[in-house]
Design an enzyme around this catalytic site. Sequence first.
Site, short mmCIF file in Angstrom:
data_model
loop_
_atom_site.label_atom_id
_atom_site.label_comp_id
_atom_site.label_asym_id
_atom_site.label_seq_id
_atom_site.Cartn_x
_atom_site.Cartn_y
_atom_site.Cartn_z
CG ASP A 194 11.09 63.11 96.48
OD1 ASP A 194 12.28 63.06 96.16
OD2 ASP A 194 10.19 63.51 95.71
CG ASP A 228 14.05 65.43 92.20
OD1 ASP A 228 12.97 66.01 92.05
OD2 ASP A 228 14.31 64.69 93.17
C1 DX5 Z 1 12.57 67.72 96.52
C2 DX5 Z 1 12.25 66.39 95.88
C3 DX5 Z 1 11.60 66.42 94.53
C4 DX5 Z 1 10.37 67.23 94.34
C5 DX5 Z 1 9.91 67.19 92.91
O1 DX5 Z 1 13.25 67.50 97.71
O2 DX5 Z 1 13.43 65.65 95.73
O3 DX5 Z 1 11.44 65.10 94.04
O4 DX5 Z 1 9.33 66.95 95.17
O5 DX5 Z 1 9.97 68.43 92.50
P1 DX5 Z 1 8.73 69.30 92.04
O6 DX5 Z 1 7.62 69.14 93.02
O7 DX5 Z 1 9.33 70.66 92.01
O8 DX5 Z 1 8.38 68.79 90.68
ZN ZN Z 2 13.43 63.60 94.62
#
Ligand code: DX5
Ligand code: ZN
Length: 219
Positions: free
Chosen positions: A34, A174
Amino acid sequence: MNPIFPSILSTNFFDLEEKLCQFQDKGIEFIHLDVMDGHFVDNISFGPSVGKAIKAKFPFQIDAHLMVSNPDKAIPSFIASDSDWISIHIESESRTRENLLAIKNANKKAGLVLNPDTPLESIFPFISYADYILLMSVFPGYGGQQFIDATTEKIFLLKKRIQQQGLNCLIQVDGGINADNVGMIKEAGADLFVIGTYLYNSDNISQTIETVLSKINGV
Ligand code: DX5
Ligand code: ZN
């Protein structure tokens, strides 16, 4: 292909290597990176060097999710650092088609990302240029948010559209995915599942990956 793409955003970075070893043991193939520039989203995370460092030690492929205002500028450094999949946001108002083609021309998979409040129709002109569409099920910027239920309908409609056009485009989802909702997300038509917080909050990551996989496979 293993459909679970762990995001490392919410891990304790002092434990990253141990977590990556566990992912490898469980047959994970892709790590979701990310990338946040503090402009497109408020948060700042990390850049291509992290993907490069992971690839130097592990056999993972890197899926770079670029939450950046200027993908035109960022894409070359992710290509150079050998990210395998690279996705850009439609909201970045960049040269979407040209950027997707630039990624594909470098023999990488090109993804197009849609925020929860962006109409699905806005990506229709670009689906044929993308190898995958990433539907955000939370607002980008932070891990640990709750899955937005309206995403399910979007997944369903997008799947229908892809099938109608006879395209070979995957749907990645996601944000806020866990063992309770992953089955429904799969049922709606998703192919790939980015999961962060739920994995790191669990006492036993290996067991959690197995549970999530069994829900995806409907067993
Ligand atoms: C949010 C990101 C995600 C996130 C994953 O901006 O794109 O990839 O960190 O989601 P969670 O932590 O909710 O599984
Ligand atoms: Zn992401």
